[in-house]
Design a protein around this motif. Structure first.
Motif, PDB file in Angstrom:
ATOM      1  N   GLU A   1       0.830  -1.208   0.000  1.00 33.29           N
ATOM      2  CA  GLU A   1       0.000   0.000   0.000  1.00 33.29           C
ATOM      3  C   GLU A   1       0.862   1.254   0.000  1.00 33.29           C
ATOM      4  O   GLU A   1       0.563   2.231  -0.696  1.00 33.29           O
ATOM      5  N   ILE A   2       1.932   1.221   0.775  1.00 36.95           N
ATOM      6  CA  ILE A   2       2.823   2.384   0.843  1.00 36.95           C
ATOM      7  C   ILE A   2       3.495   2.627  -0.509  1.00 36.95           C
ATOM      8  O   ILE A   2       3.515   3.749  -1.024  1.00 36.95           O
TER       9      ILE A   2
ATOM     10  N   LYS B   1       2.555   1.660  -3.452  1.00 35.99           N
ATOM     11  CA  LYS B   1       1.586   1.970  -4.510  1.00 35.99           C
ATOM     12  C   LYS B   1       0.966   3.342  -4.355  1.00 35.99           C
ATOM     13  O   LYS B   1       0.855   4.103  -5.338  1.00 35.99           O
ATOM     14  N   ASP B   2       0.542   3.677  -3.135  1.00 34.19           N
ATOM     15  CA  ASP B   2      -0.293   4.864  -2.950  1.00 34.19           C
ATOM     16  C   ASP B   2       0.431   6.067  -2.351  1.00 34.19           C
ATOM     17  O   ASP B   2      -0.078   7.186  -2.415  1.00 34.19           O
ATOM     18  N   TRP B   3       1.597   5.849  -1.725  1.00 37.78           N
ATOM     19  CA  TRP B   3       2.312   6.959  -1.115  1.00 37.78           C
ATOM     20  C   TRP B   3       3.360   7.515  -2.086  1.00 37.78           C
ATOM     21  O   TRP B   3       3.686   6.888  -3.085  1.00 37.78           O
ATOM     22  N   THR B   4       3.895   8.674  -1.745  1.00 41.41           N
ATOM     23  CA  THR B   4       4.875   9.340  -2.615  1.00 41.41           C
ATOM     24  C   THR B   4       6.293   9.125  -2.090  1.00 41.41           C
ATOM     25  O   THR B   4       6.564   9.389  -0.918  1.00 41.41           O
TER      26      THR B   4
ATOM     27  N   LYS C   1       2.203  10.300   8.806  1.00 45.70           N
ATOM     28  CA  LYS C   1       2.089  10.583   7.375  1.00 45.70           C
ATOM     29  C   LYS C   1       3.357  10.225   6.605  1.00 45.70           C
ATOM     30  O   LYS C   1       3.447  10.489   5.406  1.00 45.70           O
TER      31      LYS C   1
ATOM     32  N   TYR D   1       8.838   7.544   2.407  1.00 46.32           N
ATOM     33  CA  TYR D   1       7.577   7.802   1.701  1.00 46.32           C
ATOM     34  C   TYR D   1       6.726   8.792   2.491  1.00 46.32           C
ATOM     35  O   TYR D   1       6.830   8.891   3.709  1.00 46.32           O
TER      36      TYR D   1
ATOM     37  N   ARG E   1       2.599  10.096   2.795  1.00 47.63           N
ATOM     38  CA  ARG E   1       1.226   9.796   2.411  1.00 47.63           C
ATOM     39  C   ARG E   1       0.596  11.007   1.733  1.00 47.63           C
ATOM     40  O   ARG E   1       0.632  12.117   2.273  1.00 47.63           O
ATOM     41  N   THR E   2       0.036  10.811   0.580  1.00 46.31           N
ATOM     42  CA  THR E   2      -0.626  11.889  -0.146  1.00 46.31           C
ATOM     43  C   THR E   2      -2.106  11.910   0.237  1.00 46.31           C
ATOM     44  O   THR E   2      -2.746  10.853   0.356  1.00 46.31           O
ATOM     45  N   GLU E   3      -2.614  13.118   0.444  1.00 48.85           N
ATOM     46  CA  GLU E   3      -4.028  13.267   0.862  1.00 48.85           C
ATOM     47  C   GLU E   3      -4.964  13.052  -0.312  1.00 48.85           C
ATOM     48  O   GLU E   3      -4.643  13.348  -1.445  1.00 48.85           O
TER      49      GLU E   3
END
Length: 391
Positions: free
Chosen positions: A311-312, A314-317, A369, A387, A389-391
């Motif tokens: 998840e990190i 794939k979805d985080w920056t 985050k 990484y 987390r993008t909102e």
């Protein structure tokens, strides 16, 4: 008689830990005016000066208490919401004890022990019982501590560890008790949360927290009485060797569990003696390099999160990529980001990877985050990926 009453009034003011109440200020002013009526100029000025000094002292004390973040705030800043909630419970112990050596002042802010305080994980399993302690380290002259992004950050090492009466501290300290720390610098103050196995099991003994200007435990810094098991400061040691009392709940001591815990140390095969010449050399090197250390740090720091690695990724920056090298203790030191700014931590290679293991480690550190992932390639090079987390 009036002078004696004034003495008692001043002593009462000095015994307080807070700013004097308005009633006390009024009494002091009234006493000064009474002395003025006696037309004793010298005494009058003395009282005024003493009163001003008291107010100044209280201002300093008040500021000292105000300038530090609370343990909960520090835990939040490090992204550890579970630990932050634990510091709101009745089990939390709060202190505000400061000791100084040279250019630095160390303040013990709080501690907590118990079950399920965080999601600390070792070898893929949650370790339910841990002890946490929080310290603030500041410059005695008020100058800010270097930020983690500064070149001189970490050049002055600090070893912070719990110690237990009756257990030789060079064998039983934060390194051998599955410990480590997280650290941030905020508003010029360095905050460190240390963690280790639950030492509240030994709370029926004297518990300590040592702080030295070394990268590892320096046997020369403290004295251990084999007969009584008491640990004390070595007064002839030329370096920082602070020692705090760690007042954990004696009612939660457990001799049976403590004995079981100590059996796990039998596998470590501690030598019955140590190389005194080597120990002396290490001690002298640590003191000589007090302001020139390369930033190596102590202990193990491990953990995981309910958020999956996939998840990190794939979805985080991805915001950082840091190749790290092992120190002589088999640990890496890496940088990370939190909502309160950057920090630095250490973790043992054996905690991250099995022997010969290649790829991503199962250990993931999440700071609300931000997150840190660890990767080892075929050549053994470890890379830490940061990484956000993008909102």
């Amino acid at each position: 008689m009036e002078d004696k009453n004034l003495d008692r009034l001043l002593k009462s003011a000095l015994s307080s830990n807070y700013e004097p109440e308005s009633e006390l200020n009024t009494k002091i002013i009234q006493k000064v005016r009474a002395n003025k009526m006696r037309n004793v100029k010298k005494n009058k000025m003395s009282v005024i000066l003493v009163a001003c000094c008291i107010l100044l002292c209280f201002s300093i004390v008040s500021f000292a208490a105000w300038q530090y973040l609370t343990p909960k705030e520090i835990a939040v800043g490090l992204g550890n919401e579970m630990l932050a909630s634990a510091f709101e419970s009745d089990d939390a112990i709060f202190m505000n004890e400061s000791q100084s050596y040279g250019d630095y002042t160390v303040t013990l802010l709080g501690a907590i022990s118990g079950r399920n305080l965080t999601d600390f994980c070792a070898n893929g399993e949650v370790v339910s019982e841990r002890t946490y302690a929080v310290v603030g380290i500041s410059r005695t002259d008020g100058a800010p501590m270097p930020k983690t992004s500064d070149d001189n950050y970490g050049k002055v090492p600090f070893f912070v560890s719990p110690l237990i009466q009756g257990l030789n501290p060079w064998q039983y300290n934060i390194v051998t008790m599955n410990g480590g720390y997280s650290e941030i610098v905020t508003d010029g103050i360095m905050y460190r949360i240390i963690e280790c196995d639950n030492i509240e099991l030994f709370a029926d003994r004297e518990l300590y927290l040592c702080v030295s200007n070394t990268a590892f435990y320096d046997r020369a810094a403290y004295l251990y009485d084999e007969r009584t098991g008491i640990i004390s400061v070595n007064g002839s040691y030329e370096g920082m060797n602070l020692l705090f009392q760690l007042p954990l709940d004696e009612g939660k001591s457990d001799k049976v569990k403590a004995d079981e815990y100590l059996k796990s140390f039998e596998e470590l095969n501690f030598p019955e003696s140590y190389d005194e010449d080597q120990d002396k050399m290490n001690s002298e090197t640590n003191r000589q390099d007090f302001t020139e250390q390369d930033g190596s740090t102590n202990g193990l720091l491990e953990g995981t999160s309910d958020i999956s690695m996939g998840e990190i990724i794939k979805d985080w920056t991805l915001i950082s990529e840091e190749k790290v090298e092992l120190n002589t203790a088999g640990e890496i030191q890496y940088h990370y980001e939190t909502v309160m700014g950057p920090g630095i931590a250490t973790i043992a290679e054996e905690t991250l990877f099995e022997l010969g293991e290649v790829g991503y480690s199962k250990v993931v550190r999440v700071y609300e985050k931000n997150a840190s992932l660890f990767y080892r390639d075929e050549k053994g090079v470890i890379t830490v990926f940061g990484y956000e987390r993008t909102e």
